[in-house]
Design a protein around this motif. Structure first.
Motif, PDB file in Angstrom:
ATOM      1  N   LEU A 174      65.132  51.632  69.489  1.00 46.48           N
ATOM      2  CA  LEU A 174      66.346  52.188  70.088  1.00 46.48           C
ATOM      3  C   LEU A 174      67.601  51.470  69.599  1.00 46.48           C
ATOM      4  CD1 LEU A 174      65.178  52.712  73.782  1.00 46.48           C
ATOM      5  CD2 LEU A 174      65.655  54.484  72.097  1.00 46.48           C
ATOM      6  N   LYS A 175      67.478  50.205  69.280  1.00 42.51           N
ATOM      7  CA  LYS A 175      68.633  49.452  68.811  1.00 42.51           C
ATOM      8  C   LYS A 175      69.188  50.025  67.518  1.00 42.51           C
ATOM      9  CE  LYS A 175      69.986  44.612  69.068  1.00 42.51           C
ATOM     10  NZ  LYS A 175      69.502  43.217  69.191  1.00 42.51           N
ATOM     11  N   GLU A 176      68.302  50.625  66.711  1.00 37.90           N
ATOM     12  CA  GLU A 176      68.738  51.272  65.471  1.00 37.90           C
ATOM     13  C   GLU A 176      68.744  52.784  65.605  1.00 37.90           C
ATOM     14  OE1 GLU A 176      67.424  49.566  61.737  1.00 37.90           O
ATOM     15  OE2 GLU A 176      66.321  48.026  62.834  1.00 37.90           O
ATOM     16  N   LYS A 177      68.791  53.275  66.872  1.00 35.84           N
ATOM     17  CA  LYS A 177      68.925  54.706  67.186  1.00 35.84           C
ATOM     18  C   LYS A 177      67.773  55.535  66.633  1.00 35.84           C
ATOM     19  CE  LYS A 177      73.956  54.524  67.539  1.00 35.84           C
ATOM     20  NZ  LYS A 177      75.253  55.073  67.085  1.00 35.84           N
ATOM     21  N   ILE A 178      66.563  54.953  66.668  1.00 34.30           N
ATOM     22  CA  ILE A 178      65.355  55.690  66.310  1.00 34.30           C
ATOM     23  C   ILE A 178      64.736  56.204  67.605  1.00 34.30           C
ATOM     24  CG2 ILE A 178      63.094  55.593  65.217  1.00 34.30           C
ATOM     25  CD1 ILE A 178      65.422  55.292  63.286  1.00 34.30           C
ATOM     26  N   SER A 179      64.504  57.496  67.681  1.00 31.83           N
ATOM     27  CA  SER A 179      63.967  58.089  68.904  1.00 31.83           C
ATOM     28  C   SER A 179      62.549  57.587  69.175  1.00 31.83           C
ATOM     29  CB  SER A 179      63.956  59.624  68.779  1.00 31.83           C
ATOM     30  OG  SER A 179      63.294  60.203  69.880  1.00 31.83           O
ATOM     31  N   ILE A 180      62.274  57.342  70.457  1.00 32.30           N
ATOM     32  CA  ILE A 180      60.933  56.911  70.866  1.00 32.30           C
ATOM     33  C   ILE A 180      60.208  58.032  71.606  1.00 32.30           C
ATOM     34  CG2 ILE A 180      61.597  54.484  70.979  1.00 32.30           C
ATOM     35  CD1 ILE A 180      61.786  54.826  74.045  1.00 32.30           C
ATOM     36  N   ARG A 181      60.649  59.263  71.381  1.00 35.31           N
ATOM     37  CA  ARG A 181      60.046  60.391  72.091  1.00 35.31           C
ATOM     38  C   ARG A 181      58.589  60.599  71.686  1.00 35.31           C
ATOM     39  NH1 ARG A 181      62.262  66.635  72.022  1.00 35.31           N
ATOM     40  NH2 ARG A 181      60.883  67.414  73.659  1.00 35.31           N
ATOM     41  N   ASP A 182      58.277  60.326  70.388  1.00 37.84           N
ATOM     42  CA  ASP A 182      56.896  60.497  69.917  1.00 37.84           C
ATOM     43  C   ASP A 182      56.091  59.241  70.250  1.00 37.84           C
ATOM     44  OD1 ASP A 182      54.591  61.321  68.727  1.00 37.84           O
ATOM     45  OD2 ASP A 182      55.364  61.310  66.671  1.00 37.84           O
ATOM     46  N   LEU A 183      55.847  59.027  71.535  1.00 35.15           N
ATOM     47  CA  LEU A 183      55.163  57.809  71.970  1.00 35.15           C
ATOM     48  C   LEU A 183      53.719  57.760  71.498  1.00 35.15           C
ATOM     49  CD1 LEU A 183      56.463  57.302  75.624  1.00 35.15           C
ATOM     50  CD2 LEU A 183      56.899  55.853  73.646  1.00 35.15           C
ATOM     51  N   VAL A 184      53.093  58.896  71.354  1.00 33.11           N
ATOM     52  CA  VAL A 184      51.695  58.906  70.924  1.00 33.11           C
ATOM     53  C   VAL A 184      51.572  58.285  69.534  1.00 33.11           C
ATOM     54  CG1 VAL A 184      49.725  60.358  70.376  1.00 33.11           C
ATOM     55  CG2 VAL A 184      51.142  60.897  72.358  1.00 33.11           C
ATOM     56  N   THR A 185      52.429  58.712  68.593  1.00 37.27           N
ATOM     57  CA  THR A 185      52.397  58.136  67.239  1.00 37.27           C
ATOM     58  C   THR A 185      52.729  56.652  67.282  1.00 37.27           C
ATOM     59  OG1 THR A 185      53.044  60.256  66.273  1.00 37.27           O
ATOM     60  CG2 THR A 185      53.406  58.289  64.941  1.00 37.27           C
ATOM     61  N   ILE A 186      53.700  56.277  68.104  1.00 37.07           N
ATOM     62  CA  ILE A 186      54.074  54.860  68.204  1.00 37.07           C
ATOM     63  C   ILE A 186      52.906  54.032  68.727  1.00 37.07           C
ATOM     64  CG2 ILE A 186      55.594  53.241  69.412  1.00 37.07           C
ATOM     65  CD1 ILE A 186      57.737  55.436  69.404  1.00 37.07           C
ATOM     66  N   PHE A 187      52.244  54.507  69.777  1.00 35.63           N
ATOM     67  CA  PHE A 187      51.136  53.746  70.366  1.00 35.63           C
ATOM     68  C   PHE A 187      49.913  53.742  69.437  1.00 35.63           C
ATOM     69  CE2 PHE A 187      52.600  54.328  75.064  1.00 35.63           C
ATOM     70  CZ  PHE A 187      53.688  53.519  74.785  1.00 35.63           C
ATOM     71  N   GLU A 188      49.685  54.824  68.724  1.00 36.51           N
ATOM     72  CA  GLU A 188      48.580  54.849  67.758  1.00 36.51           C
ATOM     73  C   GLU A 188      48.791  53.779  66.688  1.00 36.51           C
ATOM     74  OE1 GLU A 188      45.803  56.449  67.644  1.00 36.51           O
ATOM     75  OE2 GLU A 188      45.951  58.256  68.875  1.00 36.51           O
ATOM     76  N   THR A 189      50.019  53.667  66.197  1.00 38.34           N
ATOM     77  CA  THR A 189      50.332  52.660  65.177  1.00 38.34           C
ATOM     78  C   THR A 189      50.170  51.249  65.729  1.00 38.34           C
ATOM     79  OG1 THR A 189      51.912  54.211  64.210  1.00 38.34           O
ATOM     80  CG2 THR A 189      52.075  51.916  63.533  1.00 38.34           C
ATOM     81  N   LEU A 190      50.656  51.038  66.939  1.00 42.84           N
ATOM     82  CA  LEU A 190      50.506  49.711  67.548  1.00 42.84           C
ATOM     83  C   LEU A 190      49.038  49.357  67.737  1.00 42.84           C
ATOM     84  CD1 LEU A 190      53.344  49.803  70.258  1.00 42.84           C
ATOM     85  CD2 LEU A 190      53.348  48.616  68.063  1.00 42.84           C
ATOM     86  N   ALA A 191      48.227  50.335  68.141  1.00 42.86           N
ATOM     87  CA  ALA A 191      46.800  50.073  68.320  1.00 42.86           C
ATOM     88  C   ALA A 191      46.123  49.724  67.003  1.00 42.86           C
ATOM     89  CB  ALA A 191      46.128  51.298  68.947  1.00 42.86           C
ATOM     90  N   ASP A 192      46.625  50.301  65.899  1.00 43.04           N
ATOM     91  CA  ASP A 192      46.027  50.024  64.586  1.00 43.04           C
ATOM     92  C   ASP A 192      46.392  48.646  64.051  1.00 43.04           C
ATOM     93  OD1 ASP A 192      44.856  52.507  64.546  1.00 43.04           O
ATOM     94  OD2 ASP A 192      46.487  53.464  63.442  1.00 43.04           O
ATOM     95  N   TYR A 193      47.650  48.212  64.252  1.00 44.60           N
ATOM     96  CA  TYR A 193      48.125  46.995  63.585  1.00 44.60           C
ATOM     97  C   TYR A 193      48.255  45.792  64.515  1.00 44.60           C
ATOM     98  CZ  TYR A 193      49.213  50.013  59.635  1.00 44.60           C
ATOM     99  OH  TYR A 193      49.109  50.882  58.582  1.00 44.60           O
ATOM    100  N   ALA A 194      48.199  45.996  65.824  1.00 41.82           N
ATOM    101  CA  ALA A 194      48.346  44.857  66.734  1.00 41.82           C
ATOM    102  C   ALA A 194      47.155  43.917  66.676  1.00 41.82           C
ATOM    103  CB  ALA A 194      48.537  45.361  68.170  1.00 41.82           C
ATOM    104  N   ALA A 195      46.037  44.392  66.132  1.00 44.10           N
ATOM    105  CA  ALA A 195      44.876  43.510  65.979  1.00 44.10           C
ATOM    106  C   ALA A 195      45.129  42.427  64.920  1.00 44.10           C
ATOM    107  CB  ALA A 195      43.652  44.333  65.609  1.00 44.10           C
ATOM    108  N   TYR A 196      46.120  42.666  64.011  1.00 43.70           N
ATOM    109  CA  TYR A 196      46.404  41.716  62.929  1.00 43.70           C
ATOM    110  C   TYR A 196      47.628  40.855  63.220  1.00 43.70           C
ATOM    111  CZ  TYR A 196      43.380  45.156  60.686  1.00 43.70           C
ATOM    112  OH  TYR A 196      42.342  46.001  60.391  1.00 43.70           O
ATOM    113  N   THR A 197      48.563  41.363  63.962  1.00 42.13           N
ATOM    114  CA  THR A 197      49.770  40.599  64.263  1.00 42.13           C
ATOM    115  C   THR A 197      50.326  41.028  65.612  1.00 42.13           C
ATOM    116  OG1 THR A 197      52.017  40.045  63.550  1.00 42.13           O
ATOM    117  CG2 THR A 197      51.214  42.262  63.039  1.00 42.13           C
TER     118      THR A 197
END
Length: 684
Positions: free
Chosen positions: A533-556
């Motif tokens: 949001l700080k860079e005015k990127i919409s967070i409406r597509d939460l499913v895609t955001i959470f899918e990405t976090l689930a994929d990469y949060a295991a590494y960092t």
């Protein structure tokens, strides 16, 4: 204690003996005087039951009613049998029966029969049938609603809203309600059967009395008909009147719902809640008296009664409101005096809009103001564009401001202010000024463009000259929208993030269960969303955001690194957001030397990565970027800086303070289908 137990046993024994006595009455003849006393007791008991039914607030307060209904019906049938035996064997029924027969029938037997038949019809067809139907439906709906009520109790218990004892009490109440309405459904059949039995007994008394009067008592046909008709009518009335009272009680009991008081309270508080309607009733009755043969003599007392009642009710309502206002003022004063009232001062509204007294018409709907409606649309727009639920905007006037000034606050701190001229319009030039267009010079508050306030007479000429004309409410709405978008990241806390998670949990439960809290906490997710949001990127597509976090949060678990991965997953959205003309994106590229310089200045620590540049180098980079941005803007396009993914975040750190509105993108955030045209290159 022992004496109380003995008294309870005596009461129980007396009740048992009374029920046994009722059964014995059907077989053993009883004296006429005792029969009369029992008939009076029957009427008294029926009247007592009716009064109790009228004063109960809940059906369960009179839970003994189904059993009592059965006992009273049995008692009434036993009295019918005894009275029939007395009438047929002795040709008399005692003072109670004879009084009812003579008083109601008078000198005309037919009148007594008609009255008796009307009572039977009213009880059997209207009250008894209605009570039976309501009890049946109540029992069915109560049973159907039991699983849902049980689940609601379990949910409240699991949420900690109630304790185990309260849950137990509520479950018991539900079970008692189901038992009560089920018992009422069955008991209402006894009332129906009692009404039928009353009709049969009437025929037996009448026909049997005619025959027995002539054959046994030696009466003529006329004497027999007269005697037994009076006795039959009296017996029927003395039986049907208590039956009617108890049937009415049954109807009142099963129809008690959604009430806070007894029947008298509900009638006075609900039926007479609108005094103005009584004037309409009075007027209607008055017209009937004037224009119909009914006459004013009959209608005038009623009209006066309705008018006086309405005036008294209005006076009472006015006094009640005055008392409530005084009580509220007194409570407010007490709250201010109390030490706990200081706690309320600690609350901070997320968004506030304060204005001077000259701008009150903007928010006053009575003066045509539509600011509240515009704020609703702003919240809808932000939800669609940013995926963020904007908190309620607190609107208030502030006498400390200038009359035409307004201030926008975020979490209690002013972030923007502006000034409006009502009855004027904001005119912004398209680049070619017209010297004939004059007004009050100002600056458009949302984007900082030069503008002038023009009056109604100059507005049309300004539009013809190519000026963009905006009315004051639109100026405020645009300014407030931009402020909310620029500060959206400040409005997203952990609680708001949890609300967003709960909103999509029903659609993707497996994703949420895997991600939260096993991989990331709500706080970790909130940091990533804030970065977007700080860079005015919409967070409406939460499913895609959470899918990405689930994929990469295991590494960092680094929020900045996770944010970069999410931005890359949102490449289609970001590409569309910044591509201005078709499938072409004009950008300002970062040269290889500058990329190398920034990359070599990134320091890695156990707490995360940061950019370590000396002030002079940072100043030079700022100057080179600013020079290219100015050249870019001369082409008439909005500047976009494009760089490699590894340094995108750190380059954004360099530019966000002085060039926060210029987006910084990486190659990985653009779709392959987009054509990238480099308008300039920043080198060092």
């Amino acid at each position: 204690m022992k004496g109380g137990a003995n008294r309870m046993k005596i009461k129980e024994i007396l009740i048992l003996l009374a029920i046994i006595g009722i059964v014995i009455m059907m077989v053993v003849p009883i004296p006429v005087m005792l029969l009369s006393i029992l008939l009076i007791i029957n009427i008294s008991l029926a009247l007592m039951i009716l009064l109790v039914a009228m004063n109960t607030k809940d059906a369960l307060e009179f839970s003994i009613f189904p059993a009592l209904l059965l006992i009273t019906t049995l008692f009434r049938l036993a009295l019918n049998v005894s009275s029939t035996r007395t009438i047929l064997s002795e040709a008399r029924g005692g003072p109670v029966i004879e009084t009812f027969g003579n008083f109601v029938g008078g000198n005309t037997i037919a009148v007594g029969f008609v009255v008796f038949l009307i009572l039977v019809v009213v009880q059997f067809i209207v009250i008894t049938k209605g009570s039976e139907r309501v009890a049946e439906v109540g029992a069915r709906f109560t049973l159907d609603a039991m699983p849902g009520k049980q689940m609601s109790i379990d949910a409240d218990l699991n949420a900690g809203l109630i304790d185990e004892q309260q849950a137990k009490e509520r479950r018991q109440k539900i079970e008692r309600e189901a038992d009560f309405y089920g018992a009422m459904d069955g008991a209402s059949k006894f009332v129906k059967g009692d009404a039928i039995a009353g009709i049969v007994i009437l025929l037996i008394n009448l026909l049997g009395g005619l025959v027995i009067g002539m054959m046994v008592h030696g009466l003529s046909l006329t004497e027999s008909a007269s005697t037994f008709s009076v006795l039959t009518i009296g017996d029927g009335l003395v039986s049907q009147i208590p039956a009617l009272l108890i049937s009415t009680s049954a109807g009142l009991i099963v129809t008690r719902s959604a009430s806070k008081g007894n029947l008298a309270f509900d009638l006075s508080s609900q039926l007479l809640a609108y005094p103005k309607l009584l004037y309409i009733v009075a007027g209607t009755i008055a017209l009937l008296g004037i224009f119909t043969p009914i006459g004013v003599l009959i209608t005038l007392p009623l009209v006066i009664t309705f008018v006086i009642t309405a005036r008294k009710m209005q006076h009472n309502i006015h006094n009640r409101k005055k008392e409530e206002e005084q009580m509220e003022e007194k409570q407010d004063i007490e709250e201010v005096k109390s030490p706990e009232s200081v706690i309320n001062l600690l609350d901070v509204d997320p968004i506030e809009f304060e204005f001077g007294y000259g701008l009150i018409p903007l928010a006053d709907t009575g003066q045509g103001g539509d600011l509240l409606d515009r704020i609703v649309m702003i919240r809808r727009q932000c939800a669609l564009e940013l995926g963020l639920i904007v908190p309620v905007v607190r609107i208030r006037d502030n006498i400390q401001l200038n009359p035409n000034e307004y201030v926008i606050k975020i979490k209690g701190n002013p972030v923007a202010r502006g000034e409006l001229l009502l009855n004027h319009y904001l005119a912004m030039s398209s680049g070619i000024d017209d010297d004939s267009i004059t007004g009050v010079e100002t600056v458009e508050p949302a984007f900082g463009l030069p503008a002038i306030w023009v009056d109604e007479t100059t507005k049309d000429r300004a539009e013809l000259s190519g000026y963009t004309i905006v009315d004051p409410p639109s100026v405020v709405a645009t300014h407030l929208t931009e402020i909310i978008k620029n500060h959206a990241y400040e409005l997203l806390g952990r609680q708001e993030t949890n609300s967003l998670v709960e909103n999509i949990k029903g659609n993707v439960p497996a994703l949420i269960e895997e991600l939260i809290p096993n991989i990331l906490s709500i706080g970790d997710i909130q940091k990533v969303l804030v970065n977007l949001l700080k860079e005015k990127i919409s967070i409406r597509d939460l499913v895609t955001i959470f899918e990405t976090l689930a994929d990469y949060a295991a590494y960092t678990k680094d929020p900045q690194v996770l944010t970069e991965y999410v931005r890359q997953s949102l490449s289609r959205q970001i590409t569309q957001q910044y591509s201005s003309v078709g499938d072409v994106l004009k950008v300002l590229a970062i040269g290889p030397d500058l990329e190398k310089k920034i990359s070599e200045s990134i320091q890695q620590t156990e707490h995360g990565n940061y950019l370590a540049l000396d002030p002079s180098t940072s100043q030079i980079i700022h100057q080179r970027i600013l020079e290219q941005v100015k050249k870019f803007m001369q082409t008439g396009n909005n500047p976009v800086i494009l760089t490699s993914p590894t340094i995108r975040y750190f380059l954004r750190q360099l530019t966000e303070k002085t060039m926060k509105d210029i987006p910084v993108l990486s190659y990985q955030e653009l779709e392959p289908t987009i054509e990238v045209q480099s308008v300039g290159v920043v080198n060092i």
